[in-house]
Design a protein around this motif. Structure first.
Motif, PDB file in Angstrom:
ATOM      1  N   HIS A  14       0.833  -1.203   0.000  1.00 35.62           N
ATOM      2  CA  HIS A  14       0.000   0.000   0.000  1.00 35.62           C
ATOM      3  C   HIS A  14       0.875   1.262   0.000  1.00 35.62           C
ATOM      4  O   HIS A  14       0.589   2.214  -0.730  1.00 35.62           O
ATOM      5  N   GLN A  15       1.952   1.259   0.806  1.00 32.84           N
ATOM      6  CA  GLN A  15       2.866   2.408   0.859  1.00 32.84           C
ATOM      7  C   GLN A  15       3.479   2.700  -0.511  1.00 32.84           C
ATOM      8  O   GLN A  15       3.784   3.846  -0.833  1.00 32.84           O
ATOM      9  N   HIS A  16       3.664   1.655  -1.309  1.00 35.42           N
ATOM     10  CA  HIS A  16       4.280   1.810  -2.624  1.00 35.42           C
ATOM     11  C   HIS A  16       3.255   1.818  -3.754  1.00 35.42           C
ATOM     12  O   HIS A  16       3.629   1.704  -4.935  1.00 35.42           O
ATOM     13  N   ASN A  17       1.981   1.961  -3.396  1.00 33.17           N
ATOM     14  CA  ASN A  17       0.885   2.025  -4.370  1.00 33.17           C
ATOM     15  C   ASN A  17       0.858   0.818  -5.315  1.00 33.17           C
ATOM     16  O   ASN A  17       0.601   0.950  -6.508  1.00 33.17           O
ATOM     17  N   ILE A  18       1.121  -0.358  -4.759  1.00 35.64           N
ATOM     18  CA  ILE A  18       1.066  -1.600  -5.537  1.00 35.64           C
ATOM     19  C   ILE A  18      -0.273  -2.276  -5.242  1.00 35.64           C
ATOM     20  O   ILE A  18      -0.523  -2.692  -4.115  1.00 35.64           O
ATOM     21  N   PRO A  19      -1.143  -2.354  -6.228  1.00 33.03           N
ATOM     22  CA  PRO A  19      -2.472  -2.931  -5.982  1.00 33.03           C
ATOM     23  C   PRO A  19      -2.421  -4.451  -5.851  1.00 33.03           C
ATOM     24  O   PRO A  19      -1.588  -5.120  -6.468  1.00 33.03           O
ATOM     25  N   LEU A  20      -3.329  -4.985  -5.056  1.00 34.12           N
ATOM     26  CA  LEU A  20      -3.482  -6.434  -4.947  1.00 34.12           C
ATOM     27  C   LEU A  20      -4.285  -6.927  -6.139  1.00 34.12           C
ATOM     28  O   LEU A  20      -5.278  -6.312  -6.534  1.00 34.12           O
ATOM     29  N   GLU A  21      -3.866  -8.033  -6.695  1.00 33.72           N
ATOM     30  CA  GLU A  21      -4.627  -8.678  -7.766  1.00 33.72           C
ATOM     31  C   GLU A  21      -5.751  -9.519  -7.151  1.00 33.72           C
ATOM     32  O   GLU A  21      -6.868  -9.521  -7.641  1.00 33.72           O
ATOM     33  N   LEU A  22      -5.426 -10.223  -6.072  1.00 34.26           N
ATOM     34  CA  LEU A  22      -6.405 -11.018  -5.328  1.00 34.26           C
ATOM     35  C   LEU A  22      -6.154 -10.820  -3.843  1.00 34.26           C
ATOM     36  O   LEU A  22      -5.009 -10.811  -3.397  1.00 34.26           O
TER      37      LEU A  22
END
Length: 55
Positions: A14-22
């Protein structure tokens, strides 16, 4: 496998703005139940991040 809890991993993502795929889910791994979440790398490959629940 990751050694950190998946809550910690999700906070870092979340801190690195990486979205979860699942979202995290329980699955069966080679040594029993694991909890996994999935993200995509820059080449759009699906990456599993998982750990075994603490006993």
């Amino acid at each position: 496998m990751v050694e950190e809890t998946l809550d910690d991993v999700m906070a870092i993502l979340h801190q690195h703005n990486i979205p979860l795929e699942l979202e995290p889910s329980t699955r069966t791994g080679a040594c029993g139940k694991i909890t996994s979440l999935y993200i995509r790398d820059p080449d759009n490959n699906l990456i599993e991040l998982a750990n075994y629940p603490h006993k």
